[in-house]
Design a protein around this motif. Sequence first.
Motif, short mmCIF file in Angstrom:
data_model
loop_
_atom_site.label_atom_id
_atom_site.label_comp_id
_atom_site.label_asym_id
_atom_site.label_seq_id
_atom_site.Cartn_x
_atom_site.Cartn_y
_atom_site.Cartn_z
N ARG A 67 -10.27 30.30 39.90
CA ARG A 67 -9.89 29.85 38.56
C ARG A 67 -8.58 29.09 38.58
NH1 ARG A 67 -8.97 35.73 35.74
NH2 ARG A 67 -6.95 36.18 36.61
N LEU A 68 -8.22 28.54 37.43
CA LEU A 68 -7.01 27.72 37.31
C LEU A 68 -5.80 28.58 37.00
CD1 LEU A 68 -8.43 24.80 35.14
CD2 LEU A 68 -8.08 24.83 37.60
N LYS A 69 -4.68 28.20 37.60
CA LYS A 69 -3.40 28.85 37.33
C LYS A 69 -2.45 27.76 36.85
CE LYS A 69 -0.17 31.91 39.64
NZ LYS A 69 0.11 32.60 40.90
N ARG A 70 -1.90 27.94 35.67
CA ARG A 70 -1.10 26.89 35.03
C ARG A 70 0.28 26.80 35.67
NH1 ARG A 70 2.11 25.17 30.68
NH2 ARG A 70 1.10 23.59 29.41
N CYS A 71 0.72 25.57 35.92
CA CYS A 71 2.06 25.28 36.43
C CYS A 71 2.58 24.07 35.66
CB CYS A 71 2.01 24.94 37.92
SG CYS A 71 1.30 26.21 38.94
N GLY A 72 3.78 23.67 35.92
CA GLY A 72 4.32 22.48 35.28
C GLY A 72 5.16 22.80 34.07
N ARG A 73 5.57 21.75 33.36
CA ARG A 73 6.42 21.90 32.19
C ARG A 73 5.60 21.89 30.91
NH1 ARG A 73 10.74 17.36 32.61
NH2 ARG A 73 8.96 16.14 33.27
N GLY A 127 -18.73 35.76 48.00
CA GLY A 127 -19.18 36.24 46.70
C GLY A 127 -18.28 35.91 45.53
N ALA A 128 -17.30 35.05 45.72
CA ALA A 128 -16.42 34.66 44.62
C ALA A 128 -17.20 33.81 43.62
CB ALA A 128 -15.22 33.89 45.14
N GLN A 129 -16.86 33.97 42.34
CA GLN A 129 -17.50 33.22 41.27
C GLN A 129 -16.51 32.21 40.71
OE1 GLN A 129 -20.75 33.57 40.15
NE2 GLN A 129 -20.93 34.84 41.99
N PRO A 130 -16.83 30.91 40.70
CA PRO A 130 -15.93 29.94 40.07
C PRO A 130 -16.08 29.97 38.56
CG PRO A 130 -17.82 28.82 40.97
CD PRO A 130 -17.95 30.27 41.36
N THR A 157 -14.73 25.57 34.49
CA THR A 157 -13.89 24.40 34.73
C THR A 157 -13.74 24.13 36.23
OG1 THR A 157 -12.67 24.94 32.73
CG2 THR A 157 -11.67 23.35 34.20
N VAL A 158 -13.52 25.18 37.01
CA VAL A 158 -13.39 25.00 38.46
C VAL A 158 -14.71 24.51 39.04
CG1 VAL A 158 -12.98 26.20 40.63
CG2 VAL A 158 -11.53 26.67 38.67
N HIS A 159 -15.82 24.99 38.51
CA HIS A 159 -17.13 24.52 38.98
C HIS A 159 -17.29 23.03 38.70
CE1 HIS A 159 -21.53 24.03 39.01
NE2 HIS A 159 -21.47 24.94 39.97
N ASP A 160 -16.90 22.59 37.51
CA ASP A 160 -17.00 21.17 37.15
C ASP A 160 -16.10 20.31 38.03
OD1 ASP A 160 -18.80 21.89 35.19
OD2 ASP A 160 -17.33 21.79 33.56
N ILE A 161 -14.87 20.77 38.27
CA ILE A 161 -13.95 20.02 39.13
C ILE A 161 -14.51 19.93 40.55
CG2 ILE A 161 -11.66 20.10 40.21
CD1 ILE A 161 -10.67 21.42 37.59
N SER A 162 -15.05 21.02 41.05
CA SER A 162 -15.61 21.03 42.40
C SER A 162 -16.84 20.13 42.49
CB SER A 162 -15.99 22.45 42.80
OG SER A 162 -14.86 23.28 42.77
N ARG A 198 -17.61 16.75 44.79
CA ARG A 198 -18.80 16.87 45.64
C ARG A 198 -18.73 18.03 46.62
NH1 ARG A 198 -22.03 12.01 45.15
NH2 ARG A 198 -20.85 10.54 43.91
N VAL A 199 -18.11 19.13 46.20
CA VAL A 199 -18.16 20.37 46.98
C VAL A 199 -19.54 20.97 46.81
CG1 VAL A 199 -17.24 22.69 47.23
CG2 VAL A 199 -15.70 20.79 46.79
N PHE A 200 -20.08 20.93 45.58
CA PHE A 200 -21.44 21.38 45.30
C PHE A 200 -22.32 20.14 45.24
CE2 PHE A 200 -18.78 24.40 42.77
CZ PHE A 200 -18.93 25.47 43.64
#
Length: 78
Positions: A5-11, A60-63, A66-71, A75-77
């Motif tokens: 999953r996504l972890k937020r960073c930045g300002r 067995g990790a589940q994306p 949003t992470v699935h769409d980015i991947s 073209r990971v999937f």
Amino acid sequence: MVKLRLKRCGRKQQAVYRIVAIDVRSRREGRDLRKVGFYDPIKNQTDLNVPAILYFLEKGAQPTGTVHDISRKARVFM
């Protein structure tokens, strides 16, 4: 159970996200198991560690959606 999953960073107003493998029970900013990618929605840039992502998916990790769409865009999937 582990999720990708996504972890937020930045300002403020300039968010960038790390794609991390993290335990389901952890909060969004919690301690991650491993950083497997980077996503900048403002510049529309992605940087993925594909072998690490595939390793966690085999275990067995589940994306998240949003992470699935980015991947998929990277073209990971197929």
